[in-house]
Design an enzyme around this catalytic site. Structure first.
Site, short mmCIF file in Angstrom:
data_model
loop_
_atom_site.label_atom_id
_atom_site.label_comp_id
_atom_site.label_asym_id
_atom_site.label_seq_id
_atom_site.Cartn_x
_atom_site.Cartn_y
_atom_site.Cartn_z
CG ASP A 1 -0.84 0.29 -12.31
OD1 ASP A 1 0.56 0.78 -11.99
OD2 ASP A 1 -1.05 -0.70 -12.12
CG ASP B 1 -2.56 0.02 -4.72
OD1 ASP B 1 -1.44 0.77 -5.94
OD2 ASP B 1 -2.66 -1.49 -5.58
#
Ligand code: GLA
Length: 635
Positions: A193, A280
């Site tokens: 990430d 997301d």
């Protein structure tokens, strides 16, 4: 007359034996004679598996993850290819200041507790996963701190301790952490990430309140112009090098999670095996459209070993739950057409049959996993309907008729959209219903319910006998240089926010506008040069170089080249070059805006790597949009 003189001016050369010139070493457009995208890692087809984040967020445990691993086996999903069991955020308790190793939270993962004193270890967990015939994935962040430490402040599962102990990300620890995760613990997959390099500026509330060490951002979520793309890429490349060092057998998957930022949609293929193309996903129809849009025009940047990742599947929740099976099937159909990784984000321990039927449709999975790795190309896009066509390795086509909107629609599919002969019958098989309507000639019309995707496999007679258009073999193409000189946000992507209407909403923020496209100009318009339009070809900017894996299978390369009418720079000239294994095979005279196309032809007999270069004259002040119209390789 003008057209004739242009055609006559084309020079076709056969310079077999010519050497790659000396300037080649420093010129990014110089032929390399090889495939320069990354070939590291193990992702010949898009990875398939399971990830806990969409179902559990930070509320994870060994039981939940093992239960889902067991469900992959018990339901037969693992046999269909879903083998990666990935851990996401929340697995850590902190970084030991004694040995600098990240400690597993043993309250959540009891099997990681050491027998006596000593470091925690995921090795028993990974061994059990392996014993089940599955593979295991781990998660980290490219910065010092993680996404949950910035955005999930109420969970009890955040790392604890001093500032340094809470720095569980890879920054400054790449070599040691990758060694631990892969060499010692035996993981097979890592998702990395990027909150640590985006969300830890000294001015941020969580940084001040919780005493995190500030990290001046190098990646900016909504300001693509400010992101330091090269620095972000270098950090991920450092991880790539460590993976190569500790996994010399190449048996790993490297998943880059920088949400389409820092121009990763361009360089992901040079560094990792998959890269997120958008922020997301959440289980709303409009958000699914955003993720889909972020990948659908990027077919040329994906190929075996390197995949666009529009995020973990959200099938099983919200707009894609048991009450929305049509939407769930659309979501799954679209991901397979995009060659997306198929990572289930649903609690399989409580799965009902309807959900399992979606995940386990072998015919749909086969489209995603086709070994040619040709991501679908948009054959039609207007209003609420998209038609996507994906060329399969056996010459058949997968075709999706997708209704984004809320009105029923009668969608007409034509043979030429499939690049099939309009006079010959086309046979379709519906991969959801398994029905085969009677073969059609020319065109057929299908009713699409609101939000429905009809997904077929089509057999017909190829429009181009004895060869393939380049846009039918995107999996063989590497866009080594796409000519984009300044990353600009792609305006063509569905805009959604996070639910609140405070502020001004989500602005375009995924760089990549102007990138190379199959069957469209780099600015998402019809391919056109002078007065003529082209139904097929590659649109790209000047000062670009593409590598095409011909693998000695073809005899001739043909294209009709020129400046696309969508170009912003109408002043400069461009020359086109075709190389075979580093040797110049054909080139054009300079062409400019408004001129008709010129023909290029090159003998590629025995050539392994064809390279296509479009070079602007030195005086061109900005990129020029160009087309390789009707570009094809013939047997
Ligand atoms: C980011 C990622 C998600 C997930 C969460 C975990 O938002 O994009 O996929 O990993 O972090 O906190």
């Amino acid at each position: 007359m003008r057209l004739k003189s242009m055609l006559c001016s084309v020079i076709v050369v056969a310079l077999a034996g010519a050497n790659v010139p000396a300037w080649a070493a420093t010129d990014p457009l110089a032929p390399t004679g090889r495939w320069t995208a990354s070939i590291r890692g193990s992702a010949a087809t898009p990875p398939m598996g399971w990830n806990p984040y969409n179902a559990f967020s930070m509320d994870i445990s060994e039981d939940k993850i093992m239960g889902n691993a067991q469900a992959l086996v018990d339901t037969g999903l693992s046999k269909l290819g879903y083998v990666y069991v990935n851990i996401d955020d929340g697995w850590w308790s902190g970084r030991s200041q004694t040995d600098q190793q990240v400690q597993v939270n043993t309250r959540l993962f009891p099997s990681a507790a050491p027998a006596g004193s000593g470091p925690t270890s995921f090795k028993p967990f990974v061994t059990r996963i392996h014993q089940m015939g599955l593979k295991a994935g781990i998660y980290s962040d490219i910065g010092r701190n993680t996404c949950s430490q910035a955005y999930n402040l109420t969970t009890p599962n955040l790392p604890r301790g001093t500032q340094a102990e809470r720095e569980v990300g890879l920054y400054g620890h790449v070599d040691g952490d990758i060694r631990t995760y892969f060499k010692e613990w035996g993981f097979d997959y890592i998702k990395i990430d990027a909150c640590g390099i985006a969300d830890y500026g000294a001015d941020r509330d969580h940084v001040k309140a919780l005493g995190y060490r500030p990290f001046p951002p190098i990646m900016f979520r909504n300001q693509p112009a400010l992101s330091q793309d090269g620095d972000v890429r270098a950090l991920y490349a450092e991880v790539g090098a460590a993976l190569a060092k500790y996994k010399p057998d190449n048996q790993y998957v490297f998943s880059i999670c920088s949400w389409g930022k820092a121009d990763v949609r361009k360089w992901g293929k040079d560094v990792g095996n998959l890269w997120r193309t958008s922020d997301d996903l959440y289980p709303r129809w409009s958000r699914m459209l955003q993720s889909y849009d972020s990948a659908v025009t990027r077919a040329l940047y994906s190929h075996p070993g390197a995949w666009n990742d529009p995020d973990i599947l959200y099938i099983g929740a919200g707009d894609f739950d048991q009450n929305h099976l049509l939407e769930a099937r659309s979501h799954f159909s679209l991901w397979t057409m995009l060659d997306a990784p198929l990572i289930i984000g649903y609690d399989l321990r409580t799965a009902d049959k309807a959900m399992l039927d979606i995940f386990s449709n072998a015919d749909v999975i086969a489209i995603d996993q086709d070994r040619a790795g040709n991501q679908a190309v948009l054959a039609y896009r207007s209003g609420d309907v998209d038609i996507l066509v994906k060329t399969l390795s056996d010459g058949r086509k997968a075709v999706a008729l997708f209704n984004r909107g809320l009105q029923p629609f009668d969608a007409t599919l034509t043979a030429s959209q499939l690049k099939f002969d309009a006079a010959a019958p086309v046979k379709l098989t519906d991969v959801w219903s398994k029905e085969s309507p009677s073969p059609f000639v020319g065109q057929a019309t299908f009713k699409l319910a609101p939000r429905e995707t009809r997904l077929f496999v089509a057999q017909g007679t190829r429009e181009l006998p004895g060869g393939l258009y380049l846009s039918e073999m995107t999996g063989r193409i590497n866009v080594a240089e796409d000519g984009v000189t300044q990353a600009e946000a792609d305006p063509q992507i569905q805009r959604t926010g996070w639910g609140s209407t405070k502020g001004d909403g989500e602005w375009p923020s995924y760089p990549g506008w102007g990138g190379a496209q199959a069957d469209a100009s780099p600015y998402s318009t019809e391919l056109s040069m002078g007065p003529q339009s082209f139904a097929t070809g590659i649109g790209i900017l000047s000062n670009s170089r593409m590598e095409v894996r011909a693998n000695g299978e073809f005899r001739r390369f043909l294209a009709e080249v020129g400046v696309d009418n969508a170009t912003r720079n109408r002043m400069g000239t461009v020359r086109f070059f075709v190389y075979g294994d580093g040797r110049l095979l054909a080139k054009s005279d300079p062409v400019s805006f408004g001129q008709p196309h010129v023909d290029l032809s090159a003998d590629v007999t025995g050539v392994t790597m064809v390279e296509l270069v479009a070079r602007a004259d030195a005086a061109a002040s900005s990129p020029i949009a160009v087309d390789w119209g009707r570009a094809a390789l013939l047997h």
